[in-house]
Design a protein around this motif. Structure first.
Motif, PDB file in Angstrom:
ATOM      1  N   ALA A 216       9.803  -6.731   7.211  1.00 10.40           N
ATOM      2  CA  ALA A 216       8.628  -7.605   7.279  1.00 10.40           C
ATOM      3  C   ALA A 216       7.837  -7.387   8.561  1.00 10.40           C
ATOM      4  O   ALA A 216       6.606  -7.422   8.550  1.00 10.40           O
ATOM      5  CB  ALA A 216       9.053  -9.062   7.166  1.00 10.40           C
ATOM      6  N   ARG A 217       8.534  -7.159   9.657  1.00 11.99           N
ATOM      7  CA  ARG A 217       7.834  -6.927  10.925  1.00 11.99           C
ATOM      8  C   ARG A 217       7.063  -5.606  10.898  1.00 11.99           C
ATOM      9  O   ARG A 217       6.020  -5.478  11.532  1.00 11.99           O
ATOM     10  CB  ARG A 217       8.818  -6.955  12.092  1.00 11.99           C
ATOM     11  N   ALA A 218       7.565  -4.624  10.158  1.00 12.79           N
ATOM     12  CA  ALA A 218       6.900  -3.319  10.082  1.00 12.79           C
ATOM     13  C   ALA A 218       5.764  -3.289   9.065  1.00 12.79           C
ATOM     14  O   ALA A 218       4.890  -2.430   9.139  1.00 12.79           O
ATOM     15  CB  ALA A 218       7.925  -2.245   9.726  1.00 12.79           C
ATOM     16  N   CYS A 219       5.754  -4.217   8.135  1.00  4.85           N
ATOM     17  CA  CYS A 219       4.775  -4.215   7.039  1.00  4.85           C
ATOM     18  C   CYS A 219       3.394  -4.667   7.516  1.00  4.85           C
ATOM     19  O   CYS A 219       3.232  -5.799   7.964  1.00  4.85           O
ATOM     20  CB  CYS A 219       5.252  -5.123   5.911  1.00  4.85           C
ATOM     21  N   PRO A 220       2.375  -3.806   7.370  1.00  2.00           N
ATOM     22  CA  PRO A 220       1.033  -4.185   7.819  1.00  2.00           C
ATOM     23  C   PRO A 220       0.315  -5.139   6.860  1.00  2.00           C
ATOM     24  O   PRO A 220      -0.709  -5.705   7.209  1.00  2.00           O
ATOM     25  CB  PRO A 220       0.302  -2.846   7.902  1.00  2.00           C
ATOM     26  N   LYS A 221       0.842  -5.327   5.664  1.00  4.06           N
ATOM     27  CA  LYS A 221       0.174  -6.154   4.656  1.00  4.06           C
ATOM     28  C   LYS A 221       0.908  -7.459   4.343  1.00  4.06           C
ATOM     29  O   LYS A 221       0.531  -8.172   3.424  1.00  4.06           O
ATOM     30  CB  LYS A 221      -0.013  -5.355   3.356  1.00  4.06           C
ATOM     31  N   ASN A 222       1.973  -7.748   5.089  1.00 11.28           N
ATOM     32  CA  ASN A 222       2.721  -8.996   4.904  1.00 11.28           C
ATOM     33  C   ASN A 222       3.185  -9.166   3.450  1.00 11.28           C
ATOM     34  O   ASN A 222       2.938 -10.189   2.816  1.00 11.28           O
ATOM     35  CB  ASN A 222       1.875 -10.187   5.355  1.00 11.28           C
ATOM     36  N   CYS A 223       3.883  -8.163   2.945  1.00  8.01           N
ATOM     37  CA  CYS A 223       4.295  -8.128   1.539  1.00  8.01           C
ATOM     38  C   CYS A 223       5.649  -8.777   1.253  1.00  8.01           C
ATOM     39  O   CYS A 223       6.010  -8.935   0.095  1.00  8.01           O
ATOM     40  CB  CYS A 223       4.371  -6.674   1.068  1.00  8.01           C
ATOM     41  N   TYR A 224       6.390  -9.129   2.276  1.00  3.19           N
ATOM     42  CA  TYR A 224       7.783  -9.538   2.074  1.00  3.19           C
ATOM     43  C   TYR A 224       7.994 -11.040   2.040  1.00  3.19           C
ATOM     44  O   TYR A 224       7.357 -11.788   2.764  1.00  3.19           O
ATOM     45  CB  TYR A 224       8.670  -8.926   3.165  1.00  3.19           C
ATOM     46  N   THR A 225       8.947 -11.449   1.193  1.00  2.00           N
ATOM     47  CA  THR A 225       9.432 -12.822   1.142  1.00  2.00           C
ATOM     48  C   THR A 225      10.908 -12.783   1.496  1.00  2.00           C
ATOM     49  O   THR A 225      11.659 -11.979   0.936  1.00  2.00           O
ATOM     50  CB  THR A 225       9.261 -13.421  -0.272  1.00  2.00           C
ATOM     51  N   HIS A 226      11.301 -13.634   2.431  1.00  2.00           N
ATOM     52  CA  HIS A 226      12.696 -13.725   2.867  1.00  2.00           C
ATOM     53  C   HIS A 226      13.164 -15.173   2.769  1.00  2.00           C
ATOM     54  O   HIS A 226      12.354 -16.091   2.802  1.00  2.00           O
ATOM     55  CB  HIS A 226      12.843 -13.276   4.325  1.00  2.00           C
TER      56      HIS A 226
ATOM     57  N   ILE B 258       0.818  -1.211   0.000  1.00  2.00           N
ATOM     58  CA  ILE B 258       0.000   0.000   0.000  1.00  2.00           C
ATOM     59  C   ILE B 258       0.858   1.269   0.000  1.00  2.00           C
ATOM     60  O   ILE B 258       0.336   2.374   0.060  1.00  2.00           O
ATOM     61  CB  ILE B 258      -0.979   0.015   1.194  1.00  2.00           C
ATOM     62  N   GLY B 259       2.176   1.101  -0.054  1.00  2.24           N
ATOM     63  CA  GLY B 259       3.074   2.250  -0.138  1.00  2.24           C
ATOM     64  C   GLY B 259       3.122   3.105   1.109  1.00  2.24           C
ATOM     65  O   GLY B 259       3.393   4.302   1.031  1.00  2.24           O
ATOM     66  N   CYS B 260       2.894   2.509   2.262  1.00  2.00           N
ATOM     67  CA  CYS B 260       2.847   3.281   3.508  1.00  2.00           C
ATOM     68  C   CYS B 260       4.229   3.738   3.973  1.00  2.00           C
ATOM     69  O   CYS B 260       4.347   4.707   4.714  1.00  2.00           O
ATOM     70  CB  CYS B 260       2.167   2.474   4.611  1.00  2.00           C
ATOM     71  N   GLY B 261       5.283   3.032   3.564  1.00  2.00           N
ATOM     72  CA  GLY B 261       6.642   3.420   3.917  1.00  2.00           C
ATOM     73  C   GLY B 261       7.132   2.942   5.272  1.00  2.00           C
ATOM     74  O   GLY B 261       8.245   3.266   5.677  1.00  2.00           O
ATOM     75  N   ARG B 262       6.336   2.169   5.988  1.00  2.00           N
ATOM     76  CA  ARG B 262       6.762   1.686   7.309  1.00  2.00           C
ATOM     77  C   ARG B 262       8.013   0.821   7.204  1.00  2.00           C
ATOM     78  O   ARG B 262       8.915   0.918   8.030  1.00  2.00           O
ATOM     79  CB  ARG B 262       5.642   0.903   7.974  1.00  2.00           C
ATOM     80  N   CYS B 263       8.071  -0.029   6.197  1.00  2.00           N
ATOM     81  CA  CYS B 263       9.231  -0.902   6.017  1.00  2.00           C
ATOM     82  C   CYS B 263      10.478  -0.082   5.692  1.00  2.00           C
ATOM     83  O   CYS B 263      11.573  -0.381   6.168  1.00  2.00           O
ATOM     84  CB  CYS B 263       8.966  -1.930   4.925  1.00  2.00           C
ATOM     85  N   PHE B 264      10.298   0.957   4.899  1.00  2.00           N
ATOM     86  CA  PHE B 264      11.406   1.831   4.531  1.00  2.00           C
ATOM     87  C   PHE B 264      12.003   2.490   5.773  1.00  2.00           C
ATOM     88  O   PHE B 264      13.216   2.575   5.927  1.00  2.00           O
ATOM     89  CB  PHE B 264      10.919   2.891   3.543  1.00  2.00           C
ATOM     90  N   LYS B 265      11.134   2.931   6.664  1.00  2.00           N
ATOM     91  CA  LYS B 265      11.589   3.565   7.902  1.00  2.00           C
ATOM     92  C   LYS B 265      12.260   2.564   8.829  1.00  2.00           C
ATOM     93  O   LYS B 265      13.182   2.911   9.558  1.00  2.00           O
ATOM     94  CB  LYS B 265      10.421   4.237   8.612  1.00  2.00           C
ATOM     95  N   ALA B 266      11.809   1.315   8.805  1.00  2.00           N
ATOM     96  CA  ALA B 266      12.376   0.284   9.680  1.00  2.00           C
ATOM     97  C   ALA B 266      13.750  -0.179   9.214  1.00  2.00           C
ATOM     98  O   ALA B 266      14.566  -0.617  10.017  1.00  2.00           O
ATOM     99  CB  ALA B 266      11.436  -0.914   9.759  1.00  2.00           C
ATOM    100  N   CYS B 267      14.009  -0.077   7.926  1.00  2.00           N
ATOM    101  CA  CYS B 267      15.282  -0.539   7.360  1.00  2.00           C
ATOM    102  C   CYS B 267      16.239   0.638   7.222  1.00  2.00           C
ATOM    103  O   CYS B 267      15.997   1.546   6.440  1.00  2.00           O
ATOM    104  CB  CYS B 267      15.065  -1.184   5.994  1.00  2.00           C
TER     105      CYS B 267
END
Length: 98
Positions: free
Chosen positions: A82-92, A28-37
């Motif tokens: 991934a922990r910051a993402c509210p939509k579970n968008c990441y694959t690791h 959703i482009g919220c940027g939470r993951c960007f801020k966490a990394c």
């Protein structure tokens, strides 16, 4: 083939999970993951109505923004994104090596 592992400060075995992909359909482009990394692994990119990446400049028809992986080599495997993402968008996945 061996998997890269390490130890936590408490002496527990830890297997880093490195970012492989972002599901841009779910993002959703919220940027939470960007801020966490703090490692410059990710970038927020604009998409037009055709789903094509465009420069984020005035005058461009931007439909939405999504996160993309720009520097996977900078990932340290912490999964903060991934922990910051509210939509579970990441694959690791763990790093396999010979």
């Amino acid at each position: 083939m061996a998997t890269l592992t390490g130890l936590t400060f408490g002496g527990q075995v830890w297997t880093p999970q490195f970012v492989e992909a972002v599901n841009q359909d779910k993002c959703i482009g919220c940027g939470r993951c960007f801020k966490a990394c703090g490692r410059n692994v990710l970038i927020l990119q604009a998409l037009n109505e055709n789903g094509e990446f465009v420069e984020d400049e005035e005058g461009e028809e931007i439909e939405r923004k999504v996160m993309s992986i720009i520097h996977p080599e900078y990932c340290i495997g912490c999964q903060a994104c991934a922990r910051a993402c509210p939509k579970n968008c990441y694959t690791h996945s763990p790093l396999e090596h010979n």
